[in-house]
Scaffold this active site. Structure first.
Site, PDB file in Angstrom:
ATOM      1  N   CYS A  76     -15.806   2.824  -2.494  1.00  0.00           N
ATOM      2  CA  CYS A  76     -14.234   2.938  -2.494  1.00  0.00           C
ATOM      3  C   CYS A  76     -13.580   1.610  -1.725  1.00  0.00           C
ATOM      4  CB  CYS A  76     -13.907   3.907  -1.368  1.00  0.00           C
ATOM      5  SG  CYS A  76     -12.338   3.993  -1.098  1.00  0.00           S
ATOM      6  N   CYS A 187      -9.674   0.363  -7.510  1.00  0.00           N
ATOM      7  CA  CYS A 187     -10.129   1.506  -7.011  1.00  0.00           C
ATOM      8  C   CYS A 187     -11.121   2.258  -7.952  1.00  0.00           C
ATOM      9  CB  CYS A 187      -8.750   2.358  -6.898  1.00  0.00           C
ATOM     10  SG  CYS A 187      -8.939   4.075  -6.447  1.00  0.00           S
TER      11      CYS A 187
END
EC number: 5.1.1.3
Length: 271
Positions: A76, A187
């Protein structure tokens, strides 16, 4: 029971996004056992405060260690930017690999000198992203685009929803028309939007993701890179609604992972 010859790599994200890294790891590290943990009770991370993100990253890291993991992958960008140093400080003897936007390859490959970075709100304003740009693209024009709600759309498996298409048309296409030729996926959720993005940018720009590079690094530091032992298994766990992980695999193009699942997705406590 994990053996020295067959390490266990733990991968975690707030939700489904890190499955893009898991897919790359499964291909790169077939001999490693893999555990994927989704913090679905607290998804998304992109709208959380730095303190909240650090607390979740430390909790998820410890929960995966409790599951027997010997290497951790923070799959992440937001969690890496805000909390990977805290996680490394808490576990100084454990290999921990993070995910960062591919500013370096984008800077090396751009012909126009213009780069766009698609990121969550937290990553967009992070010091870590600013440092990456200063280090790798000091003489390039870098447009940082906070993509509010995109991760949530991916969580809902709305990979080509009208809302996403409208946002891309509004935020990204004008920059493509101005000469941006590298679009950095900042992302891991956005990897699953690649087909929609490619359809809309019509070959005018190149998407830059890092899942493959992260997988190669994790495979190396885990000790699994040179193994030729039996294929490892994959376990899926989540802090809420674990059944959504298994159900999401086909929609995300990850059917190949299903054959390696040792059991159905399980609930995990990470407090």
């Amino acid at each position: 029971m994990t053996t020295q010859s067959q390490p266990t790599i733990g991968v975690f994200d707030s939700g489904l996004g890190g499955l893009s890294v898991l897919g790359a790891l499964a291909a790169e590290c077939p001999s490693a056992h893999l555990v994927y943990a989704a913090d679905t009770a607290h998804v998304p991370y992109g709208n959380k405060t730095p303190a909240q993100i650090r607390a979740r990253v430390l909790a998820m890291g410890q929960a995966l260690i409790n599951e027997g993991c010997t290497t951790l992958v923070v799959a992440c960008n937001t969690a890496t930017a805000e909390a990977i140093e805290a996680l490394r400080a808490a576990h100084p003897n454990m290999p921990i690999v993070g995910v960062e936007p591919g500013i370096k390859p984008a800077a090396l490959n751009t012909q126009s000198g213009q780069i766009a970075v698609l990121a969550t709100a937290a990553t967009a304003k992070s010091q870590r992203l600013a440092q990456l740009i200063a280090r790798h693209a000091p003489h390039k024009t870098v447009h940082i685009i906070p993509c509010h709600g995109w991760a949530t759309e991916v969580e809902a498996l709305h990979l080509s929803s009208p809302a996403i298409i409208k946002e891309i048309e509004l935020l990204l296409l004008p920059l493509i028309d101005q000469g941006v030729d590298q679009v950095v996926l900042g992302c891991t959720h956005y990897d699953f939007l690649a087909p929609t993005l490619n359809m809309l940018i019509e070959g005018k720009a190149q998407l830059v993701g890092v899942a493959g590079a992260v997988a190669r690094r994790a495979c190396q530091v885990s000790g699994a890179a040179t193994l030729t032992t039996t294929q490892g298994n994959i376990r899926l766990v989540a802090t809420a609604n674990p059944e959504r992980l298994t159900a999401a695999l086909p929609a995300l193009g990850l059917n190949a992972l299903s054959a390696r699942l040792s059991k159905s997705a399980q609930l995990m406590v990470a407090d």
